[in-house]
Design a protein around this motif. Structure first.
Motif, PDB file in Angstrom:
ATOM      1  N   ARG A  44       0.816  -1.203   0.000  1.00 29.17           N
ATOM      2  CA  ARG A  44       0.000   0.000   0.000  1.00 29.17           C
ATOM      3  C   ARG A  44       0.858   1.265   0.000  1.00 29.17           C
ATOM      4  O   ARG A  44       0.329   2.354  -0.187  1.00 29.17           O
ATOM      5  CB  ARG A  44      -0.943  -0.009   1.204  1.00 29.17           C
ATOM      6  CG  ARG A  44      -1.879  -1.203   1.199  1.00 29.17           C
ATOM      7  CD  ARG A  44      -2.967  -1.090   2.218  1.00 29.17           C
ATOM      8  NE  ARG A  44      -3.715  -2.339   2.311  1.00 29.17           N
ATOM      9  CZ  ARG A  44      -4.833  -2.490   2.993  1.00 29.17           C
ATOM     10  NH1 ARG A  44      -5.344  -1.465   3.644  1.00 29.17           N
ATOM     11  NH2 ARG A  44      -5.447  -3.650   3.040  1.00 29.17           N
ATOM     12  N   ALA A  45       2.159   1.102   0.216  1.00 25.92           N
ATOM     13  CA  ALA A  45       3.039   2.263   0.142  1.00 25.92           C
ATOM     14  C   ALA A  45       3.044   2.850  -1.264  1.00 25.92           C
ATOM     15  O   ALA A  45       3.146   4.067  -1.444  1.00 25.92           O
ATOM     16  CB  ALA A  45       4.456   1.876   0.568  1.00 25.92           C
ATOM     17  N   THR A  46       2.915   1.993  -2.275  1.00 25.31           N
ATOM     18  CA  THR A  46       2.844   2.472  -3.660  1.00 25.31           C
ATOM     19  C   THR A  46       1.601   3.311  -3.868  1.00 25.31           C
ATOM     20  O   THR A  46       1.633   4.369  -4.496  1.00 25.31           O
ATOM     21  CB  THR A  46       2.858   1.277  -4.627  1.00 25.31           C
ATOM     22  OG1 THR A  46       4.034   0.501  -4.412  1.00 25.31           O
ATOM     23  CG2 THR A  46       2.823   1.754  -6.071  1.00 25.31           C
ATOM     24  N   ARG A  47       0.478   2.840  -3.331  1.00 24.89           N
ATOM     25  CA  ARG A  47      -0.773   3.588  -3.421  1.00 24.89           C
ATOM     26  C   ARG A  47      -0.647   4.937  -2.724  1.00 24.89           C
ATOM     27  O   ARG A  47      -1.094   5.962  -3.242  1.00 24.89           O
ATOM     28  CB  ARG A  47      -1.892   2.773  -2.773  1.00 24.89           C
ATOM     29  CG  ARG A  47      -3.243   3.447  -2.790  1.00 24.89           C
ATOM     30  CD  ARG A  47      -4.239   2.757  -1.867  1.00 24.89           C
ATOM     31  NE  ARG A  47      -4.343   1.328  -2.117  1.00 24.89           N
ATOM     32  CZ  ARG A  47      -5.147   0.528  -1.427  1.00 24.89           C
ATOM     33  NH1 ARG A  47      -5.896   1.018  -0.449  1.00 24.89           N
ATOM     34  NH2 ARG A  47      -5.197  -0.760  -1.699  1.00 24.89           N
ATOM     35  N   LEU A  48      -0.034   4.928  -1.553  1.00 23.27           N
ATOM     36  CA  LEU A  48       0.134   6.156  -0.781  1.00 23.27           C
ATOM     37  C   LEU A  48       1.023   7.148  -1.514  1.00 23.27           C
ATOM     38  O   LEU A  48       0.716   8.339  -1.594  1.00 23.27           O
ATOM     39  CB  LEU A  48       0.718   5.827   0.592  1.00 23.27           C
ATOM     40  CG  LEU A  48       1.169   6.992   1.479  1.00 23.27           C
ATOM     41  CD1 LEU A  48       0.048   7.988   1.686  1.00 23.27           C
ATOM     42  CD2 LEU A  48       1.675   6.453   2.818  1.00 23.27           C
ATOM     43  N   ALA A  49       2.141   6.661  -2.053  1.00 26.69           N
ATOM     44  CA  ALA A  49       3.056   7.550  -2.769  1.00 26.69           C
ATOM     45  C   ALA A  49       2.378   8.197  -3.971  1.00 26.69           C
ATOM     46  O   ALA A  49       2.526   9.395  -4.215  1.00 26.69           O
ATOM     47  CB  ALA A  49       4.296   6.767  -3.215  1.00 26.69           C
ATOM     48  N   ALA A  50       1.603   7.407  -4.721  1.00 22.70           N
ATOM     49  CA  ALA A  50       0.924   7.948  -5.898  1.00 22.70           C
ATOM     50  C   ALA A  50      -0.113   8.989  -5.495  1.00 22.70           C
ATOM     51  O   ALA A  50      -0.233  10.046  -6.133  1.00 22.70           O
ATOM     52  CB  ALA A  50       0.259   6.817  -6.683  1.00 22.70           C
ATOM     53  N   ALA A  51      -0.863   8.705  -4.437  1.00 24.57           N
ATOM     54  CA  ALA A  51      -1.890   9.649  -3.987  1.00 24.57           C
ATOM     55  C   ALA A  51      -1.262  10.941  -3.488  1.00 24.57           C
ATOM     56  O   ALA A  51      -1.783  12.038  -3.745  1.00 24.57           O
ATOM     57  CB  ALA A  51      -2.733   9.005  -2.888  1.00 24.57           C
ATOM     58  N   TYR A  52      -0.133  10.835  -2.793  1.00 23.01           N
ATOM     59  CA  TYR A  52       0.494  12.045  -2.262  1.00 23.01           C
ATOM     60  C   TYR A  52       1.088  12.894  -3.387  1.00 23.01           C
ATOM     61  O   TYR A  52       1.009  14.124  -3.347  1.00 23.01           O
ATOM     62  CB  TYR A  52       1.576  11.678  -1.242  1.00 23.01           C
ATOM     63  CG  TYR A  52       1.964  12.854  -0.382  1.00 23.01           C
ATOM     64  CD1 TYR A  52       1.150  13.265   0.672  1.00 23.01           C
ATOM     65  CD2 TYR A  52       3.127  13.582  -0.620  1.00 23.01           C
ATOM     66  CE1 TYR A  52       1.484  14.358   1.458  1.00 23.01           C
ATOM     67  CE2 TYR A  52       3.466  14.675   0.157  1.00 23.01           C
ATOM     68  CZ  TYR A  52       2.643  15.047   1.189  1.00 23.01           C
ATOM     69  OH  TYR A  52       2.970  16.140   1.963  1.00 23.01           O
ATOM     70  N   ARG A  53       1.661  12.248  -4.386  1.00 21.26           N
ATOM     71  CA  ARG A  53       2.207  13.003  -5.525  1.00 21.26           C
ATOM     72  C   ARG A  53       1.099  13.765  -6.246  1.00 21.26           C
ATOM     73  O   ARG A  53       1.290  14.903  -6.670  1.00 21.26           O
ATOM     74  CB  ARG A  53       2.912  12.055  -6.504  1.00 21.26           C
ATOM     75  CG  ARG A  53       4.282  11.587  -6.072  1.00 21.26           C
ATOM     76  CD  ARG A  53       5.069  11.044  -7.265  1.00 21.26           C
ATOM     77  NE  ARG A  53       4.315  10.017  -7.981  1.00 21.26           N
ATOM     78  CZ  ARG A  53       4.349   8.733  -7.691  1.00 21.26           C
ATOM     79  NH1 ARG A  53       5.082   8.307  -6.679  1.00 21.26           N
ATOM     80  NH2 ARG A  53       3.659   7.851  -8.393  1.00 21.26           N
ATOM     81  N   ARG A  54      -0.052  13.105  -6.398  1.00 22.25           N
ATOM     82  CA  ARG A  54      -1.169  13.784  -7.080  1.00 22.25           C
ATOM     83  C   ARG A  54      -1.643  14.994  -6.285  1.00 22.25           C
ATOM     84  O   ARG A  54      -1.957  16.032  -6.849  1.00 22.25           O
ATOM     85  CB  ARG A  54      -2.334  12.808  -7.271  1.00 22.25           C
ATOM     86  CG  ARG A  54      -2.132  11.761  -8.341  1.00 22.25           C
ATOM     87  CD  ARG A  54      -3.432  11.087  -8.717  1.00 22.25           C
ATOM     88  NE  ARG A  54      -4.064  10.441  -7.574  1.00 22.25           N
ATOM     89  CZ  ARG A  54      -3.843   9.185  -7.214  1.00 22.25           C
ATOM     90  NH1 ARG A  54      -2.995   8.435  -7.921  1.00 22.25           N
ATOM     91  NH2 ARG A  54      -4.454   8.662  -6.172  1.00 22.25           N
ATOM     92  N   ARG A  55      -1.693  14.846  -4.965  1.00 19.75           N
ATOM     93  CA  ARG A  55      -2.214  15.921  -4.118  1.00 19.75           C
ATOM     94  C   ARG A  55      -1.187  17.035  -3.932  1.00 19.75           C
ATOM     95  O   ARG A  55      -1.549  18.212  -3.845  1.00 19.75           O
ATOM     96  CB  ARG A  55      -2.598  15.341  -2.761  1.00 19.75           C
ATOM     97  CG  ARG A  55      -3.333  16.315  -1.841  1.00 19.75           C
ATOM     98  CD  ARG A  55      -4.766  16.490  -2.248  1.00 19.75           C
ATOM     99  NE  ARG A  55      -5.499  15.229  -2.211  1.00 19.75           N
ATOM    100  CZ  ARG A  55      -6.042  14.720  -1.111  1.00 19.75           C
ATOM    101  NH1 ARG A  55      -5.939  15.363   0.034  1.00 19.75           N
ATOM    102  NH2 ARG A  55      -6.709  13.594  -1.172  1.00 19.75           N
TER     103      ARG A  55
END
Length: 283
Positions: free
Chosen positions: A103-114
């Motif tokens: 889920r770290a991949t999901r978190l990293a992608a979401a944070y980059r978008r935000r």
């Protein structure tokens, strides 16, 4: 209406399929469907016409899509302006070494978008510091595991994971479906160095004083088992490696995955990271 729910709505409206939208949001479909139904209830209007082939927007849904996109864009701009005004253009995240959390991949992608304007620095720490440098002031926020001394920290549980005994593959206990801590009483365990947080040490030692080799990293734990027949605990779903095996421990509480930050810290970049981390770990 919460911004997160509006993001869910926009994903469904753009995909016109709950399954594809759930995949795009890195979440399962049932909670997404519930969120949309709750939004429709709050607004008092149907947003989608549902059919076996998918969904289509109603006239009310088309209006909300325009409004939601505008609101989300404005919210993102506001976060960026606040972060810039606060001088917060970077965040340092502490994580435990050898982290394999998908889920770290999901978190990293979401944070980059935000927060595309925020520089993210990652600091890996060994198993001797479960706060990943947070107590020492070396990081802004930590993705880690409890338990540890939470004095002066805010801690939010993200999920729990079952644990098992890490054994050599030829150990006589490997054939068992499950174990209890009493089955390992006479064994040598891998230990952490003196000065390691006592709550952390006690958990990974099964709550009892143990004897055995001192380790600092996950690979050292595995090598201690492989070379010496030492035992210890690990996450049940972690791949132990060649020559090793994991057997469930039925009388151990699960390991808590948490996000932690300094108590009272109002930095908007950190607060946003915490919110995104929580969302990324929701089913």
């Amino acid at each position: 209406m919460e911004l997160r729910t509006l993001r869910y709505f926009v994903a469904v409206a753009e995909e016109l399929h709950f399954g594809r939208a759930a995949g795009r949001l890195h979440m399962s479909q049932p909670p997404l469907s519930r969120a949309i139904k709750q939004l429709e209830t709050e607004l008092g209007a149907a947003l989608f016409d549902r059919s076996p082939g998918g969904v289509t927007l109603t006239s009310a849904g088309a209006v909300l899509l325009d409004e939601a996109r505008a609101l989300l864009a404005r919210a993102d701009r506001a976060r960026g302006r606040v972060a810039a005004a606060a001088g917060a253009t970077a965040i340092t995240i502490g994580i435990l070494g050898d982290s394999t959390d998908p889920r770290a991949t999901r978190l990293a992608a979401a944070y980059r978008r935000r927060h595309p304007q925020v520089e993210v620095r990652v600091r890996e720490t060994d198993l001797t510091d479960p706060t990943c440098g947070l107590h020492a002031g070396g990081v802004d926020v930590a993705l880690t595991r409890g338990p540890f001394d939470e004095t002066g920290l805010s801690v939010r549980e993200l999920r729990t994971d079952p644990v098992g005994a890490l054994l050599r593959a030829d150990d006589v206990l490997v054939g068992r479906h499950s174990l209890e801590l009493a089955d390992l009483t006479d064994r040598r365990w891998f230990l952490f160095p003196q000065g390691t947080d006592p709550l952390w040490q006690a958990y990974w030692s099964g709550g009892e004083p143990r004897e055995g080799p001192v380790v600092r990293a996950v690979q050292e734990c595995r090598q201690a088992v492989l070379w010496n027949g030492t035992v210890g605990m690990t996450l049940l779903d972690h791949e132990p490696g060649e020559g090793l095996a994991v057997v469930p421990l039925v009388d151990m509480p699960p390991s808590r995955m948490v996000v932690a930050w300094k108590e009272g810290d109002t930095n908007p970049v950190i607060r946003s990271f915490v919110q995104i981390a929580i969302a990324a770990h929701e089913d």
